[in-house]
Design a protein around this motif. Structure first.
Motif, short mmCIF file in Angstrom:
data_model
loop_
_atom_site.label_atom_id
_atom_site.label_comp_id
_atom_site.label_asym_id
_atom_site.label_seq_id
_atom_site.Cartn_x
_atom_site.Cartn_y
_atom_site.Cartn_z
N ILE A 1 17.99 -0.14 -58.43
CA ILE A 1 19.15 -1.02 -57.85
C ILE A 1 18.60 -1.98 -57.06
O ILE A 1 18.55 -1.73 -55.46
CB ILE A 1 19.94 -0.72 -57.63
N ALA A 2 18.93 -3.37 -57.23
CA ALA A 2 18.38 -4.60 -55.95
C ALA A 2 19.28 -4.81 -55.27
O ALA A 2 20.74 -5.28 -55.57
CB ALA A 2 17.22 -6.18 -56.76
N HIS A 3 19.51 -4.71 -54.24
CA HIS A 3 20.39 -5.61 -53.07
C HIS A 3 20.43 -6.86 -52.38
O HIS A 3 19.13 -6.76 -52.44
CB HIS A 3 21.11 -4.02 -52.32
N ALA A 4 21.42 -7.55 -52.33
CA ALA A 4 20.90 -8.69 -51.15
C ALA A 4 20.79 -8.49 -49.90
O ALA A 4 20.61 -7.26 -49.39
CB ALA A 4 22.56 -9.43 -51.17
N GLY B 1 14.07 -16.72 -54.80
CA GLY B 1 14.55 -14.76 -54.97
C GLY B 1 14.75 -15.41 -57.20
O GLY B 1 15.49 -16.15 -57.66
N ASP B 2 15.58 -13.94 -57.47
CA ASP B 2 15.94 -13.59 -58.00
C ASP B 2 17.30 -13.97 -58.12
O ASP B 2 17.87 -13.00 -57.21
CB ASP B 2 16.20 -12.01 -58.99
N ARG C 1 12.89 -13.30 -52.59
CA ARG C 1 11.61 -12.78 -52.19
C ARG C 1 10.74 -13.35 -51.45
O ARG C 1 9.38 -13.66 -51.12
CB ARG C 1 10.59 -14.60 -53.86
N TRP C 2 11.96 -15.25 -50.71
CA TRP C 2 11.00 -15.42 -49.64
C TRP C 2 12.89 -15.75 -48.72
O TRP C 2 13.35 -15.64 -48.63
CB TRP C 2 10.74 -17.08 -48.99
#
Length: 255
Positions: A20-23, A53-54, A244-245
Motif C-alpha cells: 500500500i502506497a501512502h502520500a 510521481g504516480d 518519485r521526486w
C-alpha cells in the motif's frame, strides 16, 4: 471529544499494509537529540512538495500527492530535561487544484535518555493523531519511534526505528517497520551536508519486503539564516513509493 480522548489510550495493529502506497508524510525528518529546555517553546514548520510521481489513488477518496504542497506547524515545549511535548496544529495541504484543506492533528511525546551534548544519544518518541480519509483510510494512527546516534567530530550519525500502528479504523493491518537513517558532515560551523534514507522494511511478521514497501533517499543541507534553522532536501522515491521526486524544508522559527 469523548471518543477522541478514549482513543488516545488505545494502540492496535499498524496502519500500513505491504504494497500500500501512502502520500508524502507531513514530516520528513530523522529524529536526533535536539530538545527544548524545560519551559522553552519551539516552532518548526514542515513543508514538502511532490514534483513527480504516480497520481493513481490507492483507495476511493484518497487525495493524490502529486503536485501537493503540505505545510504543518509543529509546536513544542520542554517539560523537563528528558521530556518534550509537541503538537502538529494543523496538518494542512494545498492540492494539485490549488484547494487548501485542513487534514488533521497529531500530538507527540519525546524522551531523550542521554545527557545533553553527549557523544552517544538515545531516546524514543510516541505520536498519535487523527487524519481525514483523504490521507488515510484509518482516521486514528500512532507511531513509536526509537532514536539512536552519535556525534563524532564533524560527523553526526542517527538512526530511527519507526513502528506504525492503527489505533482505530475500517482497514486494520499488521504492524510495520521503517528504518530512517541520517549521516551529515559539518562543512562549516553553520552548514552541514548529508544524506537521509527512509527504508520501509514491511510487516513485523514478514520483514524484508523492500520491493513492495516505500523507500526514499534525500540529499539534505542543515544551516542557519540569522536565528532561523533550516533543513532543506530533495529526495528520490523508489520501491513502493509513488512519489518519485519530493522537495522538503523544515523551518525552525525563533521565539
Amino acid at each position: 471529544m469523548n471518543r477522541w480522548w478514549k482513543s488516545l489510550g488505545v494502540v492496535a495493529p499498524a496502519i500500513m499494509a505491504p504494497g500500500i502506497a501512502h502520500a508524502a508524510p507531513e514530516e520528513i525528518q530523522v529524529y536526533m537529540d535536539e530538545m527544548d529546555e524545560a519551559g522553552e517553546f519551539g516552532l518548526d514548520i514542515h513543508n514538502n512538495y511532490v514534483l513527480d510521481g504516480d497520481p493513481t489513488p490507492d483507495y476511493p477518496g484518497e487525495r493524490q500527492s502529486l503536485h501537493q504542497y503540505r505545510i504543518t506547524p509543529e509546536f513544542s515545549v520542554g517539560l523537563s530535561d528528558r521530556f518534550e511535548f509537541g503538537a502538529y496544529l494543523p496538518l494542512a495541504a494545498i492540492d494539485h487544484n490549488g484547494r487548501f484543506t485542513v487534514d488533521g492533528i497529531k500530538f507527540r511525546l519525546k524522551y531523550i535518555g542521554s545527557k545533553r551534548g553527549a557523544r552517544w544519544f538515545w531516546g524514543a518518541n510516541f505520536e498519535i493523531g487523527r487524519v481525514r480519509r483523504a490521507l488515510d483510510r484509518n482516521p486514528y494512527n500512532a507511531e513509536l519511534k526509537l532514536i539512536g546516534g552519535a556525534h563524532a567530530g564533524r560527523w553526526t550519525l542517527a538512526a530511527n526505528a519507526n513502528i506504525d500502528f492503527t489505533v482505530s479504523g475500517p482497514a486494520p493491518s499488521p504492524a510495520t517497520l521503517e528504518v530512517a537513517t541520517k549521516a551529515s558532515f559539518a562543512v562549516t560551523p553553520g552548514l552541514s551536508l548529508g544524506v537521509e534514507n527512509y527504508t520501509g522494511v514491511g510487516e513485523f511478521r514478514r520483514l524484508g519486503r523492500f520491493g513492495s514497501s516505500e523507500q526514499s533517499t534525500y540529499l539534505v543541507a542543515d544551516t542557519h539564516v540569522g536565528k532561523w534553522d533550516l533543513n532543506l532536501g530533495v529526495g528520490r522515491g523508489y520501491g513502493g513509493n509513488p512519489d518519485r521526486w519530493t522537495v522538503k524544508a523544515i523551518v525552525g522559527v525563533p521565539f
